[in-house]
Design a protein around this motif. Sequence first.
Motif, short mmCIF file in Angstrom:
data_model
loop_
_atom_site.label_atom_id
_atom_site.label_comp_id
_atom_site.label_asym_id
_atom_site.label_seq_id
_atom_site.Cartn_x
_atom_site.Cartn_y
_atom_site.Cartn_z
N ASP A 225 -9.46 -25.65 1.81
CA ASP A 225 -9.49 -24.22 2.12
C ASP A 225 -10.18 -24.02 3.47
O ASP A 225 -11.35 -24.37 3.63
CB ASP A 225 -10.24 -23.49 1.02
N PRO A 226 -9.48 -23.46 4.48
CA PRO A 226 -10.10 -23.29 5.80
C PRO A 226 -11.38 -22.46 5.75
O PRO A 226 -12.34 -22.75 6.48
CB PRO A 226 -9.01 -22.60 6.61
N LEU A 227 -11.39 -21.44 4.90
CA LEU A 227 -12.59 -20.61 4.81
C LEU A 227 -13.77 -21.40 4.23
O LEU A 227 -14.91 -21.27 4.70
CB LEU A 227 -12.30 -19.37 3.95
N LEU A 228 -13.48 -22.23 3.22
CA LEU A 228 -14.54 -23.03 2.63
C LEU A 228 -15.03 -24.10 3.61
O LEU A 228 -16.24 -24.37 3.70
CB LEU A 228 -14.03 -23.69 1.34
N VAL A 229 -14.08 -24.67 4.37
CA VAL A 229 -14.48 -25.65 5.38
C VAL A 229 -15.38 -25.01 6.42
O VAL A 229 -16.41 -25.58 6.82
CB VAL A 229 -13.23 -26.27 6.05
N GLU A 230 -15.02 -23.81 6.86
CA GLU A 230 -15.83 -23.11 7.87
C GLU A 230 -17.20 -22.75 7.31
O GLU A 230 -18.22 -22.87 7.99
CB GLU A 230 -15.08 -21.87 8.33
N LYS A 231 -17.21 -22.33 6.05
CA LYS A 231 -18.49 -21.96 5.42
C LYS A 231 -19.41 -23.18 5.30
O LYS A 231 -20.60 -23.11 5.65
CB LYS A 231 -18.20 -21.38 4.03
N SER B 102 -16.63 -27.37 -8.55
CA SER B 102 -17.58 -28.33 -7.99
C SER B 102 -16.88 -29.54 -7.40
O SER B 102 -17.32 -30.11 -6.41
CB SER B 102 -18.58 -28.76 -9.07
N LEU B 103 -15.73 -29.93 -8.04
CA LEU B 103 -14.98 -31.07 -7.52
C LEU B 103 -14.38 -30.74 -6.16
O LEU B 103 -14.40 -31.54 -5.23
CB LEU B 103 -13.89 -31.47 -8.51
N ASN B 104 -13.82 -29.53 -6.03
CA ASN B 104 -13.27 -29.10 -4.75
C ASN B 104 -14.35 -29.01 -3.69
O ASN B 104 -14.14 -29.34 -2.52
CB ASN B 104 -12.57 -27.75 -4.92
N LEU B 105 -15.54 -28.57 -4.09
CA LEU B 105 -16.66 -28.50 -3.16
C LEU B 105 -17.05 -29.89 -2.67
O LEU B 105 -17.31 -30.10 -1.47
CB LEU B 105 -17.87 -27.85 -3.84
N THR B 106 -17.08 -30.85 -3.57
CA THR B 106 -17.47 -32.22 -3.20
C THR B 106 -16.50 -32.82 -2.19
O THR B 106 -16.91 -33.39 -1.18
CB THR B 106 -17.54 -33.10 -4.46
N THR C 287 -17.35 -33.67 1.75
CA THR C 287 -17.13 -35.01 2.30
C THR C 287 -16.29 -34.95 3.56
O THR C 287 -16.56 -35.66 4.54
CB THR C 287 -16.45 -35.90 1.25
N TYR C 288 -15.29 -34.08 3.57
CA TYR C 288 -14.45 -33.91 4.76
C TYR C 288 -15.28 -33.38 5.93
O TYR C 288 -15.13 -33.85 7.08
CB TYR C 288 -13.31 -32.95 4.43
N VAL C 289 -16.17 -32.44 5.66
CA VAL C 289 -17.01 -31.87 6.71
C VAL C 289 -17.97 -32.93 7.25
O VAL C 289 -18.17 -33.06 8.46
CB VAL C 289 -17.78 -30.65 6.18
N VAL C 290 -18.56 -33.73 6.36
CA VAL C 290 -19.48 -34.78 6.79
C VAL C 290 -18.75 -35.79 7.69
O VAL C 290 -19.28 -36.21 8.73
CB VAL C 290 -20.10 -35.48 5.57
N PHE D 168 -19.64 -36.58 11.60
CA PHE D 168 -20.01 -37.96 11.95
C PHE D 168 -19.09 -38.51 13.03
O PHE D 168 -19.54 -39.13 14.00
CB PHE D 168 -19.95 -38.83 10.69
N ARG D 169 -17.78 -38.30 12.89
CA ARG D 169 -16.81 -38.84 13.83
C ARG D 169 -16.90 -38.14 15.19
O ARG D 169 -16.79 -38.78 16.24
CB ARG D 169 -15.39 -38.73 13.26
N ASN D 170 -17.10 -36.82 15.17
CA ASN D 170 -17.23 -36.09 16.43
C ASN D 170 -18.47 -36.53 17.20
O ASN D 170 -18.47 -36.54 18.43
CB ASN D 170 -17.29 -34.59 16.17
#
Length: 756
Positions: free
Chosen positions: A244-250, A296-300, A304-307, A311-313
């Motif tokens: 979810d783009p909004l969740l990623v941004e948040k 909670s699974l979607n949050l995890t 992980t995607y955000v981390v 890290f890569r950037n």
Amino acid sequence: MILLRKIIKQSIHIRSASCLSFRINELARFSDGSAIAQMNNTSVLVTSVSKTKTSSAAPSSFLPLTVDYREKAAAAGRIPTNHLRRELGLTDHEILTGRMIDRSIRPLFLNGYTYDTQLTCNILSVDGMTQPDVLAINAASASLATSDIPWNGPIAAVRVGSIDGQFIANPSREQMQKSDLNLVVSVNSKGELVMIDASANRLSDEKFFSALQFSVECCLPIIDQIKNLSSKTKRTNIELQKFDPLLVEKLTTLSSDRLLKIFTDSTLDKIARDTAVTLVRQEVFNEILTEQETSSLNLTDTFTYVVKRVFRNLILERSHRCDGRSFDQLRPINCQINLYEPLHGSALFQRGQTQVLCTVAFDALDSQYRHNELAWRTGIKRKPFILHYEFPPYATNEIGRTYGRADRRELGHGALAEKGVEPVVPNELPFMIRLTSEVLESNGSSSMASVCAASLALMDAGIKIHEPVAGVAIGLVSKCTEDGSITDYRVLTDILGIEDYMGDTDFKVAGTRNSITALQADIKNMEGLPLNIVQEALRAARDARCKIIDIMNTAIKEPKQTKKYNTPEIETLTIPSHKRGRFLGIGGINLKKILAQTGVTISPIDEISYSIFAPNKDALNEAKQIIEKLLEEMKEPELEFGGIYTGKIVEIRSNGVLIQLYPTMSPVLLPNSQLDRRKIDHPSALGLNVGDDLQVKYFGRDPVSGTMRLSRKILLSTGGVGPVRNLISTEKDEKRPGIWDTGSSKTSSTDDKKKL
């Protein structure tokens, strides 16, 4: 209907090699995809099946892909030799081949595809010359490419050998025995490398890269041929994992600053860094869950995607690694040898927070490992050198099983480390060598640390290896467009565990200063690796190996010349064939007693020679004393050829009598044919009894069996002409004239008539 699919057959020649052919939809047509790959008389059937529904409501971030590879004895017209006469559990070779197929096809599945998928590889026939593992990769590619399973293939695989400097595509088993290279490569349609698995007899980096170029040229025609096969329309009604783009941004807003602070703090070690990230995750989760309802699974998965992105950037945009090192810098290395005196050899290799203890154990060649998973095709193989890799759970501060058979990961890492060390070990070894590599701490590249520790331990044990060998893992972090093209990348030397997890490639290289002994490349977050990046990774690995070997030389530069007190001793013992039975004992009981009492192993070399392997000098001396005692008890008088001897009957048999010439000698069979000039069927016809004394003539020993050749008949024919050696007159002889010679029989008869 599914059973009316059109059968497609295609064939292609690879670089003047044997013809590779494909047959589609001929067998197993209920599966989503079915393909048969054949080369010479070796055929492999691969089926692919993927579920149409995910196993849970919330998709997982991991593709549940299973590859089952089995080599059946029936494919070679043989029957398994186990007690059930059927295939049992997977062998090490089957597990390693299944991992190789998995690594070849997994990178090309769509991102976010989380449907359970299974590939089953069934060996239909095998000719003993063509190896079926590469055929299985090509058949798996054809099966997936012609199915409706979403997959960005096809790929092609080829095995490359090198004989006298010439590359050979898909060499036969006999050619592989002469080859200095065993390279298996999978290539995608863009000519990029998807999987590399190689072992080499100290091949130069330039020669190895040329082999990679050769393999790409061989694979591209196979890919074109698979594309020409008829295929079904790919599934469209699938749900790919999307964030979810909004969740990623948040999540990025709440955690990016704190994550950057953690990843730029070079003072944090593995445990402290993981703990800090876990704390940030928990705080962010608590804040979001109080504001909105989110799984909670979607949050995890999203966190992980955000981390990963943060890290890569940090690496791509700021050229900063989380531990503060430059891209080509090694972690601090410390080496120790001879840690424990009772061991034949030992070494501790510490690289950063990766710690490996390697020990060396020697044993008799008779104890060498026999891996017979291919016995029905190529015969039982014996390996005088093995390396076992152990990864206990405490190495990563976890709890788990610490016993039983090694899992798939341990088998794969152990096989890679063994391939990296084996080329520097002498070919002709007087004993078996077992290396045990135990990972005590793990923060990346434990298999390559095992190669370094093994090299140190072998030199500590006094094994005259050709030259030191070291291993290093090279990582890659890249930025790609939607079509998979790489726009920017960074090559990392000696990657950490977190860099392996967050990165795109784990490129493990083992070798000496100027040559490669083993290489394994795994692609994770990209569809393929261009050759120019591979060449850069090889250069980085060579520079790192030279630095590591320089550090290792400070601990030990060459194999030890002095033997330890517990170094095994090997000698050769010669036993005459006629004494072999007494030396071995019934069923080899004497050898078993020596082994139980001293630990010394005695193995036959030929009919009269035996190899004695002792764990140390003291055990050898003790075993020698026991053997000398056995030989002393076996000492017999030397008999003279043509001499006449008196023996006592100890047993009467249907085919002759057993007589004993001396108390220290074993009874000898005097056959019926040598008892009398007349033909007799049983010794009782002559009135012989146990305890009677007989006079015989000695004619040496049989050259084959070593048994004595005796005759009583010849004395009856010649009147007892010959040197009498142990003739003793007894009262029984006087009572029974005629036993020894015909002259005494006539004299006795004349005296009896005179008395009458």
